[in-house]
Design an enzyme around this catalytic site. Structure first.
Site, PDB file in Angstrom:
ATOM      1  N   ARG A 140       2.082 114.387  79.075  1.00 14.90           N
ATOM      2  CA  ARG A 140       3.474 114.041  79.346  1.00 14.90           C
ATOM      3  C   ARG A 140       4.325 114.541  78.180  1.00 14.90           C
ATOM      4  NH1 ARG A 140       3.336 107.506  78.041  1.00 14.90           N
ATOM      5  NH2 ARG A 140       2.859 107.745  75.833  1.00 14.90           N
ATOM      6  N   ASN A 169      12.282 108.563  77.489  1.00 16.03           N
ATOM      7  CA  ASN A 169      11.377 107.494  77.046  1.00 16.03           C
ATOM      8  C   ASN A 169      10.799 107.862  75.698  1.00 16.03           C
ATOM      9  OD1 ASN A 169       9.974 104.936  77.745  1.00 16.03           O
ATOM     10  ND2 ASN A 169       8.158 106.197  77.416  1.00 16.03           N
ATOM     11  N   GLU A 170      10.893 106.950  74.754  1.00 18.07           N
ATOM     12  CA  GLU A 170      10.323 107.198  73.426  1.00 18.07           C
ATOM     13  C   GLU A 170      10.575 108.647  72.998  1.00 18.07           C
ATOM     14  OE1 GLU A 170       6.216 105.925  73.408  1.00 18.07           O
ATOM     15  OE2 GLU A 170       6.821 103.864  73.010  1.00 18.07           O
ATOM     16  N   GLU A 214       8.818  97.470  74.750  1.00 16.50           N
ATOM     17  CA  GLU A 214       7.382  97.527  75.034  1.00 16.50           C
ATOM     18  C   GLU A 214       6.601  96.900  73.898  1.00 16.50           C
ATOM     19  OE1 GLU A 214       5.665 101.397  75.586  1.00 16.50           O
ATOM     20  OE2 GLU A 214       7.378 102.109  76.728  1.00 16.50           O
ATOM     21  N   TRP A 220      -5.222 103.780  73.154  1.00 14.46           N
ATOM     22  CA  TRP A 220      -5.120 105.004  72.360  1.00 14.46           C
ATOM     23  C   TRP A 220      -5.567 104.849  70.920  1.00 14.46           C
ATOM     24  CZ3 TRP A 220      -1.618 103.353  68.824  1.00 14.46           C
ATOM     25  CH2 TRP A 220      -0.673 102.420  69.228  1.00 14.46           C
ATOM     26  N   GLU A 257      -4.202 105.518  81.233  1.00 14.82           N
ATOM     27  CA  GLU A 257      -3.897 104.187  80.690  1.00 14.82           C
ATOM     28  C   GLU A 257      -4.525 103.057  81.492  1.00 14.82           C
ATOM     29  OE1 GLU A 257       0.123 105.209  78.216  1.00 14.82           O
ATOM     30  OE2 GLU A 257       0.378 104.663  80.320  1.00 14.82           O
ATOM     31  N   HIS A 264      -5.502 100.137  79.418  1.00 15.31           N
ATOM     32  CA  HIS A 264      -4.445  99.513  78.623  1.00 15.31           C
ATOM     33  C   HIS A 264      -4.113  98.178  79.276  1.00 15.31           C
ATOM     34  CE1 HIS A 264      -0.615  98.933  76.609  1.00 15.31           C
ATOM     35  NE2 HIS A 264      -0.745 100.063  75.948  1.00 15.31           N
TER      36      HIS A 264
HETATM   37  C1  GLA Z   1       4.199 104.175  74.941  1.00 16.45           C
HETATM   38  C2  GLA Z   1       4.823 104.623  76.246  1.00 16.45           C
HETATM   39  C3  GLA Z   1       4.272 103.921  77.443  1.00 16.45           C
HETATM   40  C4  GLA Z   1       2.783 103.736  77.310  1.00 16.45           C
HETATM   41  C5  GLA Z   1       2.469 102.986  76.043  1.00 16.45           C
HETATM   42  C6  GLA Z   1       1.002 102.692  75.883  1.00 16.45           C
HETATM   43  O1  GLA Z   1       4.846 103.149  74.349  1.00 16.45           O
HETATM   44  O2  GLA Z   1       6.223 104.513  76.250  1.00 16.45           O
HETATM   45  O3  GLA Z   1       4.578 104.692  78.575  1.00 16.45           O
HETATM   46  O4  GLA Z   1       2.173 104.986  77.290  1.00 16.45           O
HETATM   47  O5  GLA Z   1       2.869 103.783  74.967  1.00 16.45           O
HETATM   48  O6  GLA Z   1       0.748 101.960  74.706  1.00 16.45           O
END
Ligand code: GLA
Length: 707
Positions: A123, A161-162, A318, A326, A366, A369
């Site tokens: 991604r 995102n991030e 989050e 990870w 994930e 997770h």
């Molecule tokens: C990041 C991403 C999420 C997910 C988490 C997993 O924070 O924004 O989409 O991948 O990590 O810890």
């Protein structure tokens, strides 16, 4: 600090700003068949979820081909959530470009420093500077804004995102062009750049902007100022991208815009203090890193986020209910940690607690997770803990909109020094800026004294004590501000590897720490880094590692608080303090670690008249954080230990107390309710890893301003 409520908070669907904390998760319904969605909203209601982040990785589903769009599924889930009273933090869906786009336009793919293409398959495989990526991504943003701008469920926009999570450093030709333009803006002339980059060294002088490249793989140590500028540039281009999406959203709608920061250890790519003005409210993602300071680091990062947000409420976008996927070994959280971790963020100003993610994926990278609804399903301790946390957050509704109560001490966390101090070709490759700052924070926690973690640009005059660990890069202006702070009565504490270079990474001359030499009343001729395992003993019984300085005391007002007893600096000053102006300036020349710093910090705080607000028995065991609103203040007491702690003697009405899987009511006026049924004094006992929140009348310190 001015007391405002939200900078601009999420727009709750009913149009008002009800007193409620946000609670929810990233929600990825596209991974599940339609029938699961009904089950999802039923369980969300049961857990008390009131907001979810939607469509973060949905680009391919929304736009399956260049000329085809499918919003029907998103319309459906937006409506379903709204019908169930659940608000939406809607992502612009640009985080992960779909295969049709990268196949047609491989020129949007990032390139690493060795010239290798970063291919799709994961991604965030896009160049922040690609005009082609921008064109497609911004078209998607416009389409999202147009379609959902007036949807009643929409509470906030979530840009991408991030930003920078996997693609902050891109060395492509697009990046090279943008870097040159950024440098032209910064320096104006090629001569100024040559001077700043010190290109007389190793025959690096540039004759033309076109000759300049990002710091790609080089034969040996690339130019350090080029590297530093590339880091500044990389943070800036992502901020610019954030602005590009935000402008479209703001033009089309009046809904607040945010993006999720990653204020955390090990993520130095983005200068979030510099980005904060570009979001309507700060949002952060945080994941616990296992290790002896895991809990301290969580608090440190939450604290830093709260101060990046200017003390105002922020959104925990989050964190995890338990394991991530990870890390080398993905540990499950212990009982109590889910609620404790969440509430530690709230203690430091979060007005929303969200997780990655709602329902644990069954497929994809994930799938192991943790989530709010685990593979085990609704009948699980996890879901029960999550539901209990939802109840606790409901009890905490009265704190909504309250702001951080500033501490009397601050630790400066400076982004530029972080990235600059850890570049190559330094006296030691072992220096770890974040660790040094965290060690000071751990010492504060051990002493039970609150400290704010603040950017250097903060108004330091509000603090009685300011620690600037490893402030490697210090401009003349920055040094003047610190000097002014001390002259006006502040107590500055700085450490080894501070005040070493200016903004261009040029060494300050005449002896270290150049611009702070006179203030500190010391002069350092040479550094003495230590080997791994090597130590330097101090005459106060402490042991230094990593670093020593060859200090000459240059002013008679400089007091030597400790000297080296062993090693190359034996007999020389190790820790000094000089009264200057109406304040003082202290220097710690070696790494003492969290435990070693404790007595040193205790001594320096005592000299400045700063003490703990906690009863002695609680210091070190319980972390205190305070939020305030008008005349009310809220004491968050976080049990740092695996044992129950007696809160006897603490005033206040217990609003809520939490431990995973256990529900407790507020306790009412008498404050006699306890947590965990273990009995105890006026405010009962705090369960192992538990958190209690006490509402109290605000105490004024008599100076006219409340602290
Ligand atoms: C990041 C991403 C999420 C997910 C988490 C997993 O924070 O924004 O989409 O991948 O990590 O810890």
């Amino acid at each position: 600090m001015t007391e405002t409520t939200h900078h601009r908070w999420i727009r709750w669907p009913d149009g008002g700003q009800p007193r409620q904390l946000g609670f929810g998760a990233d929600y990825n319904p596209e991974q599940w068949p339609r029938e699961v969605w009904d089950e999802d909203v039923r369980l969300m209601r049961e857990a008390g979820v009131n907001i979810v982040s939607l469509a973060i990785f949905s680009w391919a589903r929304i736009q399956p081909a260049a000329d085809s769009w499918d919003f029907s599924w998103l319309d459906d889930i937006m409506d379903l959530l709204h019908a169930n009273g659940i608000a939406v933090d809607l992502a612009t869906a640009t985080a992960s470009p779909p295969p049709w786009l990268t196949a047609a336009h491989p020129e949007i793919l990032p390139v690493d420093r060795e010239g290798r293409t970063v291919w799709p398959g994961g991604r965030q495989h896009w160049r922040p500077t690609s005009p082609v990526f921008r064109e497609h991504a911004l078209a998607l943003v416009s389409a999202m804004a147009e379609r959902y701008g007036s949807h009643p469920a929409l509470a906030a926009w979530h840009v991408n995102n991030e930003l920078g999570c996997h693609n902050v450093y891109d060395f492509s030709d697009d990046a090279a062009g943008a870097f040159r333009r950024w440098l032209q803006d910064r320096y104006g002339t090629i001569g100024a750049l040559n001077d700043a980059w010190g290109t007389a060294f190793w025959s690096q002088q540039y004759g033309d902007w076109e000759q300049i490249l990002p710091p790609r793989l080089a034969a040996t140590h690339p130019n350090p100022t080029q590297q530093l500028d590339f880091k500044r540039f990389s943070s800036d281009v992502l901020k610019d991208y954030l602005r590009a999406e935000s402008e479209i959203l703001r033009r089309a709608t009046d809904v607040p815009v945010t993006t999720n920061f990653m204020v955390s250890t090990g993520i130095p790519g983005m200068d979030y203090a510099d980005w904060a003005a570009d979001v309507d409210f700060v949002a952060n993602d945080h994941y616990v890193r296992p290790g002896p300071q895991a809990m301290d680091e969580l608090s440190f990062s939450a604290n830093r986020t709260g101060n990046i947000a200017g003390g105002k409420p922020w959104f925990l976008m989050e964190h995890s209910t338990s394991a991530v996927n990870w890390q080398p070994i993905n540990f499950a959280k212990k009982p109590g940690e889910l609620a404790r971790d969440s509430l530690t963020h709230v203690a430091h100003g979060a007005d929303a607690v969200c997780f990655f993610q709602w329902r644990q994926s069954s497929r994809g990278a994930e799938k192991f997770h943790s989530a709010m609804v685990p593979h085990a399903g609704e009948d699980s301790d996890m879901f029960r803990s999550v539901t209990a946390l939802g109840r606790t957050l409901e009890q905490l509704a009265p704190i909504t909109g309250s702001v951080r109560r500033p501490a009397r001490a601050a630790i400066v966390f400076d982004w530029t020094s972080w990235v600059a101090s850890e570049q190559d070709s330094h006296p030691t490759s072992r220096f770890n800026y974040h660790q040094e700052a965290l060690d000071w924070y751990s010492a504060f926690l051990a002493l039970g004294v609150r400290a704010d973690v603040v950017p250097l640009e903060t108004n330091l005059a509000n603090y009685d004590v300011v620690i600037t660990p490893g402030l490697y890069l210090l401009t003349a202006g920055g040094a003047a501000r610190l000097t002014e702070y001390v002259n006006a009565g502040g107590n500055l504490v700085t450490t080894y590897f501070s005040g070493i270079v200016n903004e261009h990474d040029h060494a300050w001359l005449g002896g270290y720490p150049g611009p702070l030499r006179d203030l500190l009343g010391i002069r350092i001729q040479e550094f003495g880094p230590l080997d791994d395992g090597e130590t330097a003993g101090l005459d106060n019984g402490l042991t230094g590692t990593l670093w020593t300085d060859r200090i000459d005391v240059t002013d008679e007002a400089t007091e030597v608080l400790a000297s080296y007893k062993t090693g190359n600096q034996a007999g020389r000053a190790a820790i000094t303090r000089r009264r200057a102006g109406a304040g003082s300036a202290a220097y710690v020349s070696t790494r003492l670690g969290a435990t070693g710093l404790e007595p040193v910090l205790a001594q320096l705080l005592a000299a400045a008249g700063v003490g703990s607000e906690l009863p002695e028995a609680l210091r070190g065991k319980v972390e205190l954080a305070i939020r305030q609103n008008g005349d009310a203040e809220f004491w968050f007491l976080v049990n740092r230990t695996a044992d129950a702690v007696d809160l006897a003697g603490l005033e206040g009405q217990r609003l809520a107390a939490a431990r995973d899987g256990e529900e407790h009511d507020g306790g009412g006026e008498d404050g006699e309710e306890d947590d965990g049924g273990t009995g105890g004094g006026r405010n009962g006992r705090l369960a192992p890893r538990g958190v209690a929140v006490l509402a109290r009348n605000r105490i004024f310190d008599g100076t006219g301003s409340s602290r």
